[in-house]
Scaffold this active site. Structure first.
Site, PDB file in Angstrom:
ATOM      1  N   PRO A  89       0.836  -1.169  -0.150  1.00  0.00           N
ATOM      2  CA  PRO A  89      -0.013  -0.261   0.094  1.00  0.00           C
ATOM      3  C   PRO A  89       1.009   1.294  -0.079  1.00  0.00           C
ATOM      4  O   PRO A  89       0.363   2.237  -0.215  1.00  0.00           O
ATOM      5  CB  PRO A  89      -0.911  -0.181   1.192  1.00  0.00           C
ATOM      6  CG  PRO A  89      -0.223  -1.249   2.051  1.00  0.00           C
ATOM      7  CD  PRO A  89       0.629  -2.094   1.193  1.00  0.00           C
ATOM      8  N   GLU A 116       1.312  -8.235   9.282  1.00  0.00           N
ATOM      9  CA  GLU A 116       1.401  -6.763   9.183  1.00  0.00           C
ATOM     10  C   GLU A 116       2.153  -6.440   8.072  1.00  0.00           C
ATOM     11  O   GLU A 116       2.469  -5.099   7.994  1.00  0.00           O
ATOM     12  CB  GLU A 116       1.744  -6.358  10.691  1.00  0.00           C
ATOM     13  CG  GLU A 116       0.613  -6.644  11.690  1.00  0.00           C
ATOM     14  CD  GLU A 116      -0.590  -6.175  11.285  1.00  0.00           C
ATOM     15  OE1 GLU A 116      -1.624  -7.176  11.223  1.00  0.00           O
ATOM     16  OE2 GLU A 116      -0.911  -5.162  11.151  1.00  0.00           O
ATOM     17  N   ARG A 154       0.330 -10.435 -20.339  1.00  0.00           N
ATOM     18  CA  ARG A 154      -0.612 -10.473 -21.843  1.00  0.00           C
ATOM     19  C   ARG A 154      -0.056  -9.502 -22.882  1.00  0.00           C
ATOM     20  O   ARG A 154      -0.060  -9.707 -24.102  1.00  0.00           O
ATOM     21  CB  ARG A 154      -1.888 -10.040 -21.447  1.00  0.00           C
ATOM     22  CG  ARG A 154      -2.029  -8.405 -20.833  1.00  0.00           C
ATOM     23  CD  ARG A 154      -3.448  -8.228 -20.516  1.00  0.00           C
ATOM     24  NE  ARG A 154      -4.093  -7.666 -21.917  1.00  0.00           N
ATOM     25  CZ  ARG A 154      -5.285  -8.382 -22.329  1.00  0.00           C
ATOM     26  NH1 ARG A 154      -5.556  -9.452 -21.460  1.00  0.00           N
ATOM     27  NH2 ARG A 154      -5.703  -8.015 -23.395  1.00  0.00           N
ATOM     28  N   ASP A 169      -5.213  -2.662 -28.165  1.00  0.00           N
ATOM     29  CA  ASP A 169      -4.785  -1.233 -28.545  1.00  0.00           C
ATOM     30  C   ASP A 169      -5.452  -0.235 -28.134  1.00  0.00           C
ATOM     31  O   ASP A 169      -5.542   0.911 -27.749  1.00  0.00           O
ATOM     32  CB  ASP A 169      -4.619  -1.419 -30.453  1.00  0.00           C
ATOM     33  CG  ASP A 169      -3.511  -2.139 -30.627  1.00  0.00           C
ATOM     34  OD1 ASP A 169      -3.552  -2.654 -31.891  1.00  0.00           O
ATOM     35  OD2 ASP A 169      -2.554  -2.592 -29.715  1.00  0.00           O
TER      36      ASP A 169
HETATM   37  C1  LIG Z   1      -4.195   1.446   1.258  1.00  0.00           C
HETATM   38  C2  LIG Z   1      -4.570   2.063   2.616  1.00  0.00           C
HETATM   39  C3  LIG Z   1      -6.054   1.473   2.804  1.00  0.00           C
HETATM   40  C4  LIG Z   1      -4.477   3.323   3.049  1.00  0.00           C
HETATM   41  C5  LIG Z   1      -3.848   0.928   3.505  1.00  0.00           C
HETATM   42  C6  LIG Z   1      -3.064   1.661   4.617  1.00  0.00           C
HETATM   43  C7  LIG Z   1      -2.313   0.707   5.461  1.00  0.00           C
HETATM   44  C8  LIG Z   1      -2.455  -0.678   5.206  1.00  0.00           C
HETATM   45  C9  LIG Z   1      -3.048  -1.318   4.218  1.00  0.00           C
HETATM   46  C10 LIG Z   1      -2.991  -2.802   3.784  1.00  0.00           C
HETATM   47  O1  LIG Z   1      -3.948  -3.249   3.181  1.00  0.00           O
HETATM   48  N1  LIG Z   1      -2.223  -3.592   4.639  1.00  0.00           N
HETATM   49  C11 LIG Z   1      -2.329  -5.158   4.326  1.00  0.00           C
HETATM   50  C12 LIG Z   1      -1.144  -5.356   3.092  1.00  0.00           C
HETATM   51  N2  LIG Z   1      -1.905  -4.717   2.071  1.00  0.00           N
HETATM   52  C13 LIG Z   1      -1.405  -4.866   0.916  1.00  0.00           C
HETATM   53  O2  LIG Z   1      -0.305  -5.695   0.513  1.00  0.00           O
HETATM   54  C14 LIG Z   1      -1.877  -4.032  -0.296  1.00  0.00           C
HETATM   55  C15 LIG Z   1      -2.706  -3.450   0.077  1.00  0.00           C
HETATM   56  C16 LIG Z   1      -3.491  -2.455  -0.841  1.00  0.00           C
HETATM   57  C17 LIG Z   1      -2.820  -2.450  -2.241  1.00  0.00           C
HETATM   58  C18 LIG Z   1      -1.762  -3.206  -2.758  1.00  0.00           C
HETATM   59  N3  LIG Z   1      -1.046  -3.465  -3.704  1.00  0.00           N
HETATM   60  O3  LIG Z   1      -0.136  -4.406  -3.586  1.00  0.00           O
HETATM   61  C19 LIG Z   1      -0.262  -4.819  -2.233  1.00  0.00           C
HETATM   62  C20 LIG Z   1      -1.190  -4.236  -1.677  1.00  0.00           C
HETATM   63  C21 LIG Z   1      -1.314  -6.869   3.269  1.00  0.00           C
HETATM   64  C22 LIG Z   1      -0.658  -7.806   4.349  1.00  0.00           C
HETATM   65  C23 LIG Z   1       0.679  -7.254   4.345  1.00  0.00           C
HETATM   66  C24 LIG Z   1       0.636  -5.691   4.696  1.00  0.00           C
HETATM   67  C25 LIG Z   1       0.221  -5.149   3.570  1.00  0.00           C
HETATM   68  C26 LIG Z   1      -3.944  -0.530   3.208  1.00  0.00           C
END
Ligand SMILES: CC(C)(C)c1cccc(C(=O)NCC2(NC(=O)c3cccc4nocc34)CCCCC2)c1
Length: 246
Positions: A89, A116, A154, A169
């Site tokens: 995130p 976490e 893809r 495209d």
């Molecule tokens: C964005 C927001 C709501 C402010 C936010 C703020 C703080 C934490 C999270 C969250 O979701 N933590 C959990 C976690 N998420 C992700 O991996 C993840 C989330 C979103 C888009 C992603 N794209 O790739 C990976 C993504 C998965 C468990 C391991 C820690 C990361 C979200």
């Protein structure tokens, strides 16, 4: 293109990549998806991959050493250098422009967090780039990895047939899609727009472009700002806006 995914859920990632365009591209050896499970590199009897958060507080953090060992094995598995992306995130938002740049690389490593997150020291030493697929809370980075494998996979030469790459495209010209219809032409839910039945391919092209421009203007004006419009497109959008305003 070779994808190497470091994940506690390898089956999930492999199954996502086994279907459709990407699955077929794998069968045709246009791309490769390998998975590396940190649990296989945990050295204790319980195959521990997570530890308590330093400083107290709830939740667990993915430990450095199992991840580091998995990444080492991954790097050694093939000769090409690996561009390692941590799905997070905290990452830059993934865009089609970034996807097109990534598609040119020989190897991409995808590191997926759970619990976490990952110990910051591992990220600082092993990760080249952090990317996010959107602003919502997810349970892990695997969906982000699946998105990158699909969007980048893809684009590999030969992955799409002519029809699919023609559609590609239109997507990648930065506009939303026009409406789509199939038979029957007449239906209780409504009829197919006459122009699509006319056989007038110039008129059909103009209608589709006008619809794509109009829908982008209505639903995603932010995409329109990023895209310079040629004379014809400006005229078609004006026409759409006049008709919409009536
Ligand atoms: C964005 C927001 C709501 C402010 C936010 C703020 C703080 C934490 C999270 C969250 O979701 N933590 C959990 C976690 N998420 C992700 O991996 C993840 C989330 C979103 C888009 C992603 N794209 O790739 C990976 C993504 C998965 C468990 C391991 C820690 C990361 C979200």
């Amino acid at each position: 293109m070779r994808f190497d995914v470091v994940t506690l859920f390898p089956d999930f990632v492999r199954q996502c990549a086994a279907v459709g365009v990407v699955g077929r591209a794998q069968q045709r050896e246009l791309l490769q998806v390998e998975t590396w499970n940190p649990r296989d590199y945990a050295t204790d009897n319980y195959r521990t991959v997570d530890g308590r958060t330093c400083g107290g507080g709830p939740g667990m953090v993915m430990l450095i050493d199992p991840l580091r060992a998995a990444l080492k094995a991954m790097r050694e598995a093939a000769a090409e250098p690996v561009h390692v992306i941590y799905l997070s995130p905290q990452g830059a938002r993934l865009t089609q422009g970034r996807v097109e740049a990534l598609a040119k690389l020989p190897r991409i490593g995808l590191l997926c967090g759970r619990y976490e997150g990952v110990d910051e020291r591992l990220l600082a030493h092993e990760v080249d780039e952090e990317l996010s697929i959107g602003d919502y809370v997810l349970s892990g980075g695997e969906l982000g990895a699946a998105v990158i494998i699909d969007a980048v996979g893809r684009l590999q030469e030969g992955a799409l047939n002519d029809a699919q790459s023609a559609q590609q495209d239109s997507f990648s010209d930065g506009l939303l899609d026009c409406p789509h219809y199939a038979k029957p032409v007449r239906h209780a839910l409504g009829d197919v727009p006459e122009v699509l039945l006319s056989g007038d391919h110039a008129a059909i092209r103009r209608w589709r472009l006008k619809q794509a421009l109009g829908r982008t203007w209505l639903r995603r004006p932010d995409l329109l700002v990023q895209r310079a419009l040629d004379k014809e497109s400006r005229a078609l959008l004006e026409e759409f806006r006049r008709e919409y305003a009536q």
